[in-house]
Design a protein around this motif. Structure first.
Motif, PDB file in Angstrom:
ATOM      1  N   GLY A  45      -6.616  -3.608 -21.609  1.00 20.80           N
ATOM      2  CA  GLY A  45      -7.891  -4.258 -21.875  1.00 20.80           C
ATOM      3  C   GLY A  45      -8.338  -5.120 -20.708  1.00 20.80           C
ATOM      4  O   GLY A  45      -9.509  -5.129 -20.341  1.00 20.80           O
ATOM      5  N   PHE A  46      -7.394  -5.854 -20.117  1.00 22.81           N
ATOM      6  CA  PHE A  46      -7.683  -6.669 -18.934  1.00 22.81           C
ATOM      7  C   PHE A  46      -8.206  -5.787 -17.801  1.00 22.81           C
ATOM      8  O   PHE A  46      -9.207  -6.103 -17.142  1.00 22.81           O
ATOM      9  CB  PHE A  46      -6.397  -7.388 -18.515  1.00 22.81           C
ATOM     10  N   ASN A  47      -7.535  -4.656 -17.558  1.00 26.66           N
ATOM     11  CA  ASN A  47      -7.942  -3.738 -16.491  1.00 26.66           C
ATOM     12  C   ASN A  47      -9.346  -3.197 -16.724  1.00 26.66           C
ATOM     13  O   ASN A  47     -10.137  -3.037 -15.774  1.00 26.66           O
ATOM     14  CB  ASN A  47      -6.964  -2.572 -16.400  1.00 26.66           C
ATOM     15  N   ASN A  48      -9.665  -2.895 -17.989  1.00 18.42           N
ATOM     16  CA  ASN A  48     -10.969  -2.310 -18.280  1.00 18.42           C
ATOM     17  C   ASN A  48     -12.116  -3.275 -18.009  1.00 18.42           C
ATOM     18  O   ASN A  48     -13.222  -2.849 -17.675  1.00 18.42           O
ATOM     19  CB  ASN A  48     -11.016  -1.833 -19.735  1.00 18.42           C
ATOM     20  N   VAL A  49     -11.865  -4.561 -18.152  1.00 18.76           N
ATOM     21  CA  VAL A  49     -12.896  -5.535 -17.795  1.00 18.76           C
ATOM     22  C   VAL A  49     -13.308  -5.339 -16.333  1.00 18.76           C
ATOM     23  O   VAL A  49     -14.502  -5.349 -15.997  1.00 18.76           O
ATOM     24  CB  VAL A  49     -12.380  -6.976 -18.023  1.00 18.76           C
ATOM     25  N   PHE A  50     -12.340  -5.110 -15.483  1.00 16.33           N
ATOM     26  CA  PHE A  50     -12.628  -4.963 -14.058  1.00 16.33           C
ATOM     27  C   PHE A  50     -13.056  -3.542 -13.704  1.00 16.33           C
ATOM     28  O   PHE A  50     -13.836  -3.342 -12.762  1.00 16.33           O
ATOM     29  CB  PHE A  50     -11.392  -5.379 -13.244  1.00 16.33           C
ATOM     30  N   TYR A  51     -12.564  -2.548 -14.436  1.00 21.83           N
ATOM     31  CA  TYR A  51     -12.991  -1.166 -14.217  1.00 21.83           C
ATOM     32  C   TYR A  51     -14.489  -1.041 -14.447  1.00 21.83           C
ATOM     33  O   TYR A  51     -15.227  -0.505 -13.606  1.00 21.83           O
ATOM     34  CB  TYR A  51     -12.215  -0.234 -15.160  1.00 21.83           C
ATOM     35  N   TRP A  52     -14.950  -1.548 -15.594  1.00 22.27           N
ATOM     36  CA  TRP A  52     -16.376  -1.454 -15.903  1.00 22.27           C
ATOM     37  C   TRP A  52     -17.187  -2.486 -15.128  1.00 22.27           C
ATOM     38  O   TRP A  52     -18.366  -2.247 -14.813  1.00 22.27           O
ATOM     39  CB  TRP A  52     -16.592  -1.584 -17.405  1.00 22.27           C
ATOM     40  N   GLY A  53     -16.581  -3.615 -14.776  1.00 22.43           N
ATOM     41  CA  GLY A  53     -17.255  -4.560 -13.893  1.00 22.43           C
ATOM     42  C   GLY A  53     -17.497  -3.967 -12.523  1.00 22.43           C
ATOM     43  O   GLY A  53     -18.562  -4.158 -11.911  1.00 22.43           O
ATOM     44  N   ALA A  54     -16.516  -3.218 -12.012  1.00 22.94           N
ATOM     45  CA  ALA A  54     -16.687  -2.541 -10.720  1.00 22.94           C
ATOM     46  C   ALA A  54     -17.792  -1.498 -10.805  1.00 22.94           C
ATOM     47  O   ALA A  54     -18.490  -1.230  -9.811  1.00 22.94           O
ATOM     48  CB  ALA A  54     -15.368  -1.890 -10.303  1.00 22.94           C
ATOM     49  N   GLN A  55     -17.985  -0.909 -11.984  1.00 22.94           N
ATOM     50  CA  GLN A  55     -19.086   0.036 -12.155  1.00 22.94           C
ATOM     51  C   GLN A  55     -20.431  -0.659 -11.947  1.00 22.94           C
ATOM     52  O   GLN A  55     -21.357  -0.089 -11.365  1.00 22.94           O
ATOM     53  CB  GLN A  55     -19.024   0.648 -13.547  1.00 22.94           C
ATOM     54  N   MET A  56     -20.546  -1.885 -12.409  1.00 21.43           N
ATOM     55  CA  MET A  56     -21.790  -2.626 -12.206  1.00 21.43           C
ATOM     56  C   MET A  56     -22.051  -2.831 -10.721  1.00 21.43           C
ATOM     57  O   MET A  56     -23.171  -2.641 -10.233  1.00 21.43           O
ATOM     58  CB  MET A  56     -21.711  -3.963 -12.934  1.00 21.43           C
ATOM     59  N   VAL A  57     -21.009  -3.200  -9.987  1.00 20.09           N
ATOM     60  CA  VAL A  57     -21.143  -3.390  -8.530  1.00 20.09           C
ATOM     61  C   VAL A  57     -21.506  -2.077  -7.845  1.00 20.09           C
ATOM     62  O   VAL A  57     -22.391  -2.023  -6.989  1.00 20.09           O
ATOM     63  CB  VAL A  57     -19.837  -3.967  -7.952  1.00 20.09           C
ATOM     64  N   GLY A  58     -20.816  -1.007  -8.232  1.00 20.12           N
ATOM     65  CA  GLY A  58     -21.065   0.290  -7.607  1.00 20.12           C
ATOM     66  C   GLY A  58     -22.472   0.785  -7.839  1.00 20.12           C
ATOM     67  O   GLY A  58     -23.109   1.334  -6.921  1.00 20.12           O
ATOM     68  N   SER A  59     -22.994   0.617  -9.045  1.00 20.71           N
ATOM     69  CA  SER A  59     -24.351   1.093  -9.338  1.00 20.71           C
ATOM     70  C   SER A  59     -25.396   0.303  -8.554  1.00 20.71           C
ATOM     71  O   SER A  59     -26.382   0.879  -8.071  1.00 20.71           O
ATOM     72  CB  SER A  59     -24.625   0.990 -10.840  1.00 20.71           C
ATOM     73  N   ILE A  60     -25.185  -1.005  -8.417  1.00 22.31           N
ATOM     74  CA  ILE A  60     -26.133  -1.819  -7.651  1.00 22.31           C
ATOM     75  C   ILE A  60     -26.106  -1.422  -6.172  1.00 22.31           C
ATOM     76  O   ILE A  60     -27.155  -1.282  -5.521  1.00 22.31           O
ATOM     77  CB  ILE A  60     -25.803  -3.316  -7.814  1.00 22.31           C
TER      78      ILE A  60
END
Length: 464
Positions: free
Chosen positions: A283-298
């Protein structure tokens, strides 16, 4: 194309003096592209965003991934059909009914794992997965039409980045749910009931939000123009249009990218996050996995909209950037994969608090996979949006993309169920994405046109 008087914009009706006047004085309008794309982001935040968080835990939060693998095979098999047909449903039913029907199936899917937590019968999860595949096809066809046709043509990358950031915020929140609710269960095998109930509550909120999505001809851009004058289609017309997609050269060039774009999820979720980390750390990892998706899309949205004046040059730049980043990340995955296999699993799973420096490398790799996913898919959506402007065509294109994508995912989840060697899975994932890049370059070269003069204006009509 002739436009009826009742379809003319306020600018066209009242003459040239009103041409650049925004519709009303409100900076934020519910019927603006910005508001509608934002709302679409929150619909996907609640439904597929939470579904992604559930899948990202590895095994759907269960100790044995077999049930979720079989359920996800059902999801993506049905999604393959309804992804292709989703655009037809959208063009017949309109956005509200299409999206609400699609969102409701996510609630049932999460509920099936609540049931599985107590009874360990796969049948309900598999049936719920098949229904979710049907609903997801409807939802993503509607999402694709909104995201690619509502924004101004010269700002599609920015709007895609906005949508992708809100959507993946759902994955971030969804990752926090199992992390918080299972924080003190470091040795637990499966998540508790409250985790699934929390997912169901968010998903039901998505059903309610979907009723706020307006049809394209009710959405007014800031220059007073409508997104498109839509006349909803007939089933026979849509059936013929869907069949023509399989002979459309533009769609054929997108097939490898579509197939690859969800193929890697089973490997990343089950065989990286699921095998290397304990429950609370997933669960901790997924916070950053999907957070990195936000950075990547921007990041990729900026490149696709602002890197060059020429739209085609921006397309080439975006594909090149994703290819370089993707090669580096998959190379890191190759190095990581040399450390374990199905026959040589780590003796102790990594924990974010207790594993020290051993946790860092696999954690950064898993987060980087999220970054690449967003960059890759946002880039493909931008390319689809550059092929047309009207929502009817783009709903079909988006549905075709999601259908092929889902066919790849259905195969991938069964590949994992059959215990294919992990190194083989990684090499296939890397190869599929690599093959797609030159074909996307050819797509841009042949079919993406540079903007005409009418596109060289901002949303208020001013020259850029």
């Amino acid at each position: 194309m002739n436009v009826r008087d009742d379809e003319k914009t306020p600018a066209e009706t009242h003459g040239g003096a009103e041409k650049n006047k925004p519709p009303g004085d409100k900076k934020w309008r519910f019927n603006s592209p910005l508001a509608q794309v934002t709302l679409m982001g929150f619909v996907c935040f609640c439904c597929p965003g939470m579904f992604n968080a559930l899948s990202g835990m590895g095994g759907g939060g269960q100790v044995d991934p077999t049930a979720v693998n079989n359920a996800n095979t059902a999801v993506y098999t049905a999604f393959t059909v309804f992804g292709v047909l989703g655009g037809a449903f959208y063009n017949v039913l309109g956005p509200r009914l299409t999206l609400a029907a699609g969102c409701s199936t996510y609630v049932l899917y999460a509920g099936s794992f609540l049931y599985y937590n107590h009874h360990h019968h796969q049948a309900f999860a598999i049936v719920a997965g098949a229904l979710l595949g049907c609903g997801a096809g409807l939802l993503w066809a509607g999402e694709g039409a909104v995201m690619t046709s509502y924004p101004p043509p010269h700002r599609k990358g920015t709007y895609i980045a906005l949508f992708w950031s809100i959507f993946n915020l759902g994955g971030v929140i969804g990752g926090l749910i199992p992390f918080i609710l299972n924080y003190h269960r470091s040795s637990a095998a499966s998540v508790n009931d409250s985790t699934y109930i929390a997912f169901m509550c968010f998903m039901f909120a998505g059903v309610l939000l979907s009723f706020g999505i307006l049809p394209a001809n009710s959405v007014i851009r800031n220059d007073g123009s409508k997104c498109s004058a839509v006349k909803y289609s007939s089933p026979s017309t849509e059936a013929a249009a869907v069949l023509r997609l399989f002979l459309d050269r533009k769609m054929l060039l997108i097939v490898p990218a579509a197939w690859a774009s969800n193929f890697f999820y089973s490997y990343q979720f089950n065989n990286v996050n699921g095998l290397l980390f304990n429950l609370r750390t997933r669960g901790f990892n997924n916070v950053f996995y999907w957070g990195a998706q936000m950075v990547g899309s921007i990041a990729i949205g900026y490149v696709m909209d602002f890197s060059f004046k020429s739209r085609r040059a921006r397309g080439f730049a975006g594909i090149s950037l994703v290819a370089v980043v993707g090669t580096a990340i998959w190379g890191g995955g190759l190095a990581n994969q040399h450390g374990y296999s199905l026959n040589n699993l780590p003796e102790k799973k990594l924990d974010f608090k207790d594993s020290g420096v051993e946790f860092a490398g696999p954690f950064v790799l898993y987060m980087s996979y999220g970054l690449l996913d967003a960059m890759y898919q946002s880039m493909v959506y931008w390319l689809i949006g550059a092929l047309a402007d009207d929502s009817q065509t783009l709903s079909r294109y988006s549905g075709f993309y999601k259908g092929v994508q889902s066919a790849g995912a259905a195969v991938a989840w069964q590949v994992d169920t059959r215990k294919v060697p992990l190194m083989s899975q990684l090499i296939v994932n890397w190869s599929l994405t690599s093959v797609s890049y030159p074909l996307l370059v050819l797509l841009v070269y042949l079919y993406v046109k540079d903007q005409d003069n009418s596109d060289d204006h901002d949303d208020s009509g001013n020259k850029v």
